[in-house]
Design an enzyme around this catalytic site. Structure first.
Site, PDB file in Angstrom:
ATOM      1  CE  LYS A   1      25.047  47.991  45.523  1.00 31.84           C
ATOM      2  NZ  LYS A   1      24.265  47.594  44.335  1.00 31.84           N
ATOM      3  CB  SER A   2      25.493  41.210  47.125  1.00 33.51           C
ATOM      4  OG  SER A   2      25.925  41.791  45.940  1.00 33.51           O
TER       5      SER A   2
ATOM      6  NE  ARG B   1      22.533  47.211  34.849  1.00 36.04           N
ATOM      7  CZ  ARG B   1      22.876  46.988  36.104  1.00 36.04           C
ATOM      8  NH1 ARG B   1      22.490  47.820  37.048  1.00 36.04           N
ATOM      9  NH2 ARG B   1      23.607  45.937  36.408  1.00 36.04           N
TER      10      ARG B   1
ATOM     11  CG  ASP C   1      30.125  44.915  41.641  1.00 42.37           C
ATOM     12  OD1 ASP C   1      29.834  45.000  40.432  1.00 42.37           O
ATOM     13  OD2 ASP C   1      29.402  44.344  42.474  1.00 42.37           O
TER      14      ASP C   1
ATOM     15  CE  LYS D   1      28.429  44.162  36.268  1.00 36.83           C
ATOM     16  NZ  LYS D   1      27.608  43.127  36.895  1.00 36.83           N
TER      17      LYS D   1
ATOM     18  NE  ARG E   1      29.799  48.587  42.803  1.00 36.83           N
ATOM     19  CZ  ARG E   1      29.531  48.525  44.119  1.00 36.83           C
ATOM     20  NH1 ARG E   1      30.249  49.228  44.974  1.00 36.83           N
ATOM     21  NH2 ARG E   1      28.539  47.780  44.570  1.00 36.83           N
TER      22      ARG E   1
HETATM   23  C1  S3P Z   1      25.357  41.237  42.068  1.00 39.53           C
HETATM   24  C2  S3P Z   1      25.971  40.557  41.068  1.00 39.53           C
HETATM   25  C3  S3P Z   1      26.830  41.202  40.069  1.00 39.53           C
HETATM   26  C4  S3P Z   1      27.319  42.564  40.555  1.00 39.53           C
HETATM   27  C5  S3P Z   1      26.214  43.395  41.112  1.00 39.53           C
HETATM   28  C6  S3P Z   1      25.552  42.684  42.282  1.00 39.53           C
HETATM   29  C7  S3P Z   1      24.487  40.490  43.000  1.00 39.53           C
HETATM   30  O1  S3P Z   1      26.083  41.383  38.883  1.00 39.53           O
HETATM   31  O2  S3P Z   1      27.954  43.262  39.515  1.00 39.53           O
HETATM   32  O3  S3P Z   1      26.708  44.630  41.558  1.00 39.53           O
HETATM   33  O4  S3P Z   1      24.120  41.031  44.051  1.00 39.53           O
HETATM   34  O5  S3P Z   1      24.153  39.342  42.683  1.00 39.53           O
HETATM   35  P1  S3P Z   1      25.882  40.186  37.794  1.00 39.53           P
HETATM   36  O6  S3P Z   1      25.100  39.110  38.411  1.00 39.53           O
HETATM   37  O7  S3P Z   1      25.155  40.855  36.675  1.00 39.53           O
HETATM   38  O8  S3P Z   1      27.266  39.776  37.426  1.00 39.53           O
END
Ligand code: S3P
Length: 433
Positions: free
Chosen positions: A19-20, A119, A315, A342, A388
């Protein structure tokens, strides 16, 4: 949905694209000039939110199965959308896209669903505003964000929170500013943006904790491949380690060390997880991973996780909490206050649900503690609309004594459509002895 105790997990599977990584490739595809071809793009709802926004900004987006083709005239040429952009449930979509929206000659509003609209956004509004961006956030800190794009100036920014989203937002904005933009990152978070920038032809440099880009930069469309999402595979990995007789192979998995903190802790504790065919694709490490049941690691797993471990498994903390009920020394989590921001307040979601299942757990502002020697019996849990939490407690159901009822399983689609079907597919009943 009722999840019954399972007897064995077996098979060879793949999980949806990371996903990221998919968010980043999709957004860079929009910022780049020309054609970007992405294979294995995540099927998650979150990543479709990113693609829908990119399309609304005037880029051409074609999807064929899990492959995505983006055609763009580059970040200077994106168009004002007719309506407000919808980031859905996705923090990465709103926080990374805001860099592009702030620097293109367009006016936009971007918002999300009820959870995303609660958020914190000040963490990106603050550095972007220092670069000259014109952003108005609701109450100064929440979505919707009303953004009036303008020419940005470079910045040297020390991250106040360990956040890959904030880091990536500033680096992407830096691509459009004239000069050198530097992000100082004291605690390492996921580095997918840094790895892929050169793949799109962008100059990027890392010296110690300083990450720099030079603008204005013209990223060029390219071909990239997305590995399976370790944060999705981890549910299957933990289940296979805990359910006697299990053996599971997960092919084409992303094993980036800034994401695989839990995998490392498990392997360091002696869990039977082997990595084969290790290779690098689109600057990301990939492997085929085999997991075999072996409960002996439960005795060696560290009883306290904190500090620099946290961003590398942030995560995975909900599934780690489920695993924590089985660890010989119990489990304490510290330095994880970010979990409260989150998709749900994950510290509260974990504590409430484990308590509802009869597990003793203590809540702290930045974590929780689960004393050793407990037994997960069963009961009903609430997902709080958090994917999650839904998937972690599905695994809790598999390893429970009496099964677990999940109130709202459909939210798993936010990151992993088909999660419950795949779980069914690999679950076996014990063969008669
Ligand atoms: C992510 C970074 C994390 C993670 C999120 C995805 C990303 O968040 O918890 O699920 O894709 O860069 P943070 O940048 O807020 O730590």
């Amino acid at each position: 949905m009722q999840i019954e105790p399972a007897q064995r997990l077996e098979g060879a599977i793949e999980v949806p694209g990371d996903k990221s990584i998919s968010h980043r490739y999709g957004i860079l595809g929009a910022m780049a000039t020309g054609h970007t071809s992405i294979t294995g793009f995540s099927t998650s709802k979150d990543c479709w939110s990113t693609l829908a926004c990119v399309e609304r900004l005037g880029c051409s987006v074609r999807k064929v199965g899990d492959d995505v083709e983006i055609e763009s005239d580059g970040w200077r040429a994106v168009k004002s959308p007719e309506q407000s952009l919808d980031a859905g449930n996705s923090g990465t979509t709103i926080r990374l896209l805001s860099a592009l929206l702030s620097s293109a000659s367009i006016k936009t509003t971007i918002a999300g669903d009820e959870s995303l609209n609660r958020r914190p956004m000040a963490r990106i509004v603050e550095p972007l505003t220092r670069m000259g961006a014109r952003i108005v956030a609701r109450d100064g800190k929440f979505p919707p964000l009303a953004i009036d794009g303008t020419q940005l100036a470079p910045i040297c920014y020390e991250l106040p929170v360990a956040s890959a989203q904030v880091k990536s937002c500033v680096l992407l904005a830096g691509l459009t500013a004239s000069g050198k933009t530097t992000v100082i990152e004291k605690t390492q978070s996921r580095d997918h943006t840094e790895r892929v920038l050169p793949v799109f032809g962008v100059r990027f440099e890392k010296v110690g904790t300083e990450l720099s880009v030079w603008g204005p930069s013209e990223p060029r469309g390219t071909q990239v491949h997305v590995p399976g999402d370790i944060s999705s595979a981890i549910y299957f990995i933990v289940a296979a380690l805990l359910i006697p007789g299990s053996q599971l192979r997960i092919n084409n998995l992303g094993v980036n060390p800034t994401r695989s903190g839990l995998l490392t802790l498990l392997r360091n504790s002696g869990a039977r997880i082997s990595l084969e065919n290790q290779r690098e694709v689109s600057s990301e490490p990939w492997a085929d991973v085999t997991v075999r049941y072996d409960a002996s690691f439960l005795e060696n797993f560290p009883e306290r996780i904190e500090g620099s471990w946290i961003p590398n498994l942030i995560d995975e903390i909900p599934i780690l909490a489920v695993l924590g009920t089985r660890l010989k020394n119990g489990l304490q989590i510290g330095d994880a206050a970010e979990l409260r921001h989150k998709e749900s307040d994950r510290i509260q979601s974990i504590v409430q649900n484990l308590s509802a299942l009869g597990i003793e757990i203590e809540e702290y502002p930045d974590g929780f503690a689960i004393p050793p020697g407990q037994q997960l019996r069963g009961g009903t849990i609430r997902t709080f609309g958090d994917h999650r939490i839904a998937m972690s407690f599905a695994i809790a159901g598999l390893i429970s004594q009496d099964g677990i009822e999940i109130d709202e399983p459909a939210c798993a689609d936010i990151s992993f459509p088909g999660f419950f079907d795949l779980l069914n597919l690999v679950s076996r009943t014990a063969s008669p002895s």
